[in-house]
Design an enzyme around this catalytic site. Structure first.
Site, PDB file in Angstrom:
ATOM      1  N   ASP A  81     -14.064  32.385   3.584  1.00 20.63           N
ATOM      2  CA  ASP A  81     -12.727  31.980   4.007  1.00 20.63           C
ATOM      3  C   ASP A  81     -12.116  33.061   4.897  1.00 20.63           C
ATOM      4  OD1 ASP A  81     -10.158  31.039   4.273  1.00 20.63           O
ATOM      5  OD2 ASP A  81      -9.775  30.780   2.142  1.00 20.63           O
TER       6      ASP A  81
ATOM      7  N   CYS B 255      -7.247  26.334   6.594  1.00 25.72           N
ATOM      8  CA  CYS B 255      -8.135  26.034   5.469  1.00 25.72           C
ATOM      9  C   CYS B 255      -8.441  24.562   5.236  1.00 25.72           C
ATOM     10  CB  CYS B 255      -7.563  26.655   4.197  1.00 25.72           C
ATOM     11  SG  CYS B 255      -7.265  28.427   4.332  1.00 25.72           S
TER      12      CYS B 255
ATOM     13  N   HIS C 187      -9.547  23.223  -2.147  1.00 21.09           N
ATOM     14  CA  HIS C 187      -8.433  23.059  -1.214  1.00 21.09           C
ATOM     15  C   HIS C 187      -8.436  21.706  -0.514  1.00 21.09           C
ATOM     16  CE1 HIS C 187      -5.413  25.717   1.229  1.00 21.09           C
ATOM     17  NE2 HIS C 187      -4.830  24.696   0.601  1.00 21.09           N
TER      18      HIS C 187
END
Length: 490
Positions: free
Chosen positions: A43, A83, A133
């Site tokens: 990430d 994200c 997410h």
């Protein structure tokens, strides 16, 4: 004595032939078996933060070794560099305005066909470990209210083995939920124990085709939380910065970069452990191993942090594909851009599987097998709705653009905004968009962008239109903007 020697040589030769035949039989059996897929996702790891890309400050020996045996994508582009949107495009092969995740913490539509569902239907064992997410939060609740809640089984998109937290950025002694929504703790630095869980999954499923996504939280901020042994590897004063870091921020940038690189090196160690486990199971040749990230991080380039922005530090990510049975062990550098929605169809193509009609990305598997460039001139980049760290009040703006292997061209709602020659100006410090000498180039890139927008049904509307269309609410003060917000920074 001579006859005995001849007989012995004959037996040894026969054994050698049998052995070779057995090895060839084993190789053919392995090739005929559907390949495993191990997808390792970091990430906020930008493309420039790996040794194989020429960065002498960061220590990534295992990733560099993997690159020496893999397809190396030097222009892997995040279609929407933040994200949840990236994740939605990865698992569906669709563009953000199709699957609807163009804003963090909104719910991914369960009717959208995903990589987990596709491969599960093909008989694959499926596992997901780490950050998800994609579940979001119910409309009208606190924008982060879903981050600490379990993801319902019907919203796991085809993944059965499940060790997941929706979102969390405390990487030490963090927690996750299992298949039964039971909460557990990751002991120590979570990327290490998540990798241990991935190794366990691989060991249990080595005899059958499987899909495993290992989704680490770092090197996303907080930057200073890597284990001490990795932070000790970096001395801030020795860090080399990119030329586009402003002078007054360079001391701060070196400290942040040292901490960021400590995360990178810790993850590099975890990746090495994972690859060693795959090799120990004897399945490396028939495993498609992917390493990439969902977006980059500005890290004080141009004086800012984080993502969403259209510059290379934000939109470009590292990406490697390793698959010895089909792609061999020789490194091959790809310069043509590849975009987020292209990942799923390319993996399906490498696996010999049919690509569903719902997928919008392109399958580049044949070009990779033949060791050729992709034949893809440009990758689309976008930000339909600025939010959070780059909200309207923080200078955010709606944009669409294209990244070719040489140029970056971006428009906002007022028209052409940015044009860079990335070969001559790798730090994107000289905007050419208004210079008469580059009018022909700008027009060409504008046509490319228009073609991309038309192909994806993107009318490039103001942010409020997409929020209404998808029945989303802005989080906190994200909707607030000055009347002249587009002109700020021009």
């Amino acid at each position: 004595m001579e006859k005995q020697l001849i007989w012995l040589l004959f037996i040894l030769g026969a054994c050698s032939i049998i052995s070779c035949n057995e090895k060839e039989k084993e190789r053919k059996t392995r090739i005929n078996k559907p390949p495993n897929i191990v997808f390792v996702l970091a990430d906020q790891w930008r493309a420039q933060a790996v040794g194989y890309a020429g960065n002498s400050s960061v220590k990534t020996p295992n990733i560099d070794s993997l690159a020496s045996e893999s397809i190396v994508f030097h222009n892997a582009v995040a279609v929407l560099p933040v994200c949840a949107p990236w994740r939605g495009s990865f698992i569906s092969g669709q563009y953000p305005l199709t699957h609807g995740l163009f804003y963090n913490d909104k719910p991914f539509r369960t009717e959208t066909l995903t990589i987990g569902e596709i491969l599960k239907k093909e008989g694959y064992q499926t596992g997901y470990i780490g950050k998800w997410h994609l579940n979001g939060h119910p409309r009208g609740t606190h924008p982060f209210s879903g981050r600490d809640q379990p993801v319902p089984k019907e919203r796991r998109e085809g993944f059965d083995y499940w060790k997941v937290r929706e979102v969390g950025h405390n990487y030490n002694n963090s927690f996750y939920f299992d298949e039964n929504d039971q909460r557990h703790e990751w002991e120590g630095y979570d990327a290490f124990t998540q990798t241990d869980s991935a190794i366990s999954f691989i060991q249990k499923n080595a005899d059958q085709p499987f899909l495993l996504v290992l989704s680490w939280g770092p090197p996303h901020a907080p930057y200073h939380t890597a284990p001490a042994e990795f932070r000790e590897l970096y001395v801030p004063d020795e860090i080399q910065l990119r030329d586009n870091v402003p002078e007054h921020l360079r001391d701060s940038a070196r400290q942040v970069m040292a901490d960021y690189y400590a995360h990178c090196t810790a993850l590099d160690k975890a990746l090495g452990d994972l690859r060693q486990a795959i090799h120990a199971e004897g399945i490396d040749d028939n495993t498609i191993f992917v390493f990439t990230s969902e977006h980059g991080d500005m890290l004080f380039s141009k004086g800012v942090l984080k993502k969403q922005r259209p510059w290379d530090e934000s939109i470009k990510v590292p990406m490697l594909i390793h698959y010895p049975d089909l792609l061999g062990m020789e490194s091959f550098a790809v310069q043509d851009p590849i975009n987020t929605p292209d990942i799923l169809p390319t993996l399906l193509g490498l696996s010999g599987l049919e690509i569903p009609e719902s997928v919008e990305g392109r399958d580049f598997s044949q070009a990779l097998i033949q060791k050729q460039e992709l034949g893809n001139e440009a990758a689309l980049i976008m930000l339909p709705v600025p939010f959070h760290q780059w909200s309207f009040q923080n200078g955010g703006r709606e944009y669409r653009g294209v990244r070719t292997k040489k140029y970056t061209y971006v428009k906002d709602l007022l028209g052409p905004w940015l044009l860079y020659d990335n070969e001559m100006d790798p730090f994107q410090m000289h905007n050419l968009v208004d210079l008469p000498a580059f009018e022909q180039l700008r027009n060409h890139l504008d046509r490319l962008l228009s073609e991309k927008l038309e192909a994806t049904g993107d009318k490039f509307l103001p942010a409020d239109e997409y929020m209404k269309q998808w029945n989303y609410l802005y989080d906190r003060d994200d909707s607030l903007r000055a009347e002249n917000y587009l002109e700020i920074g021009r």
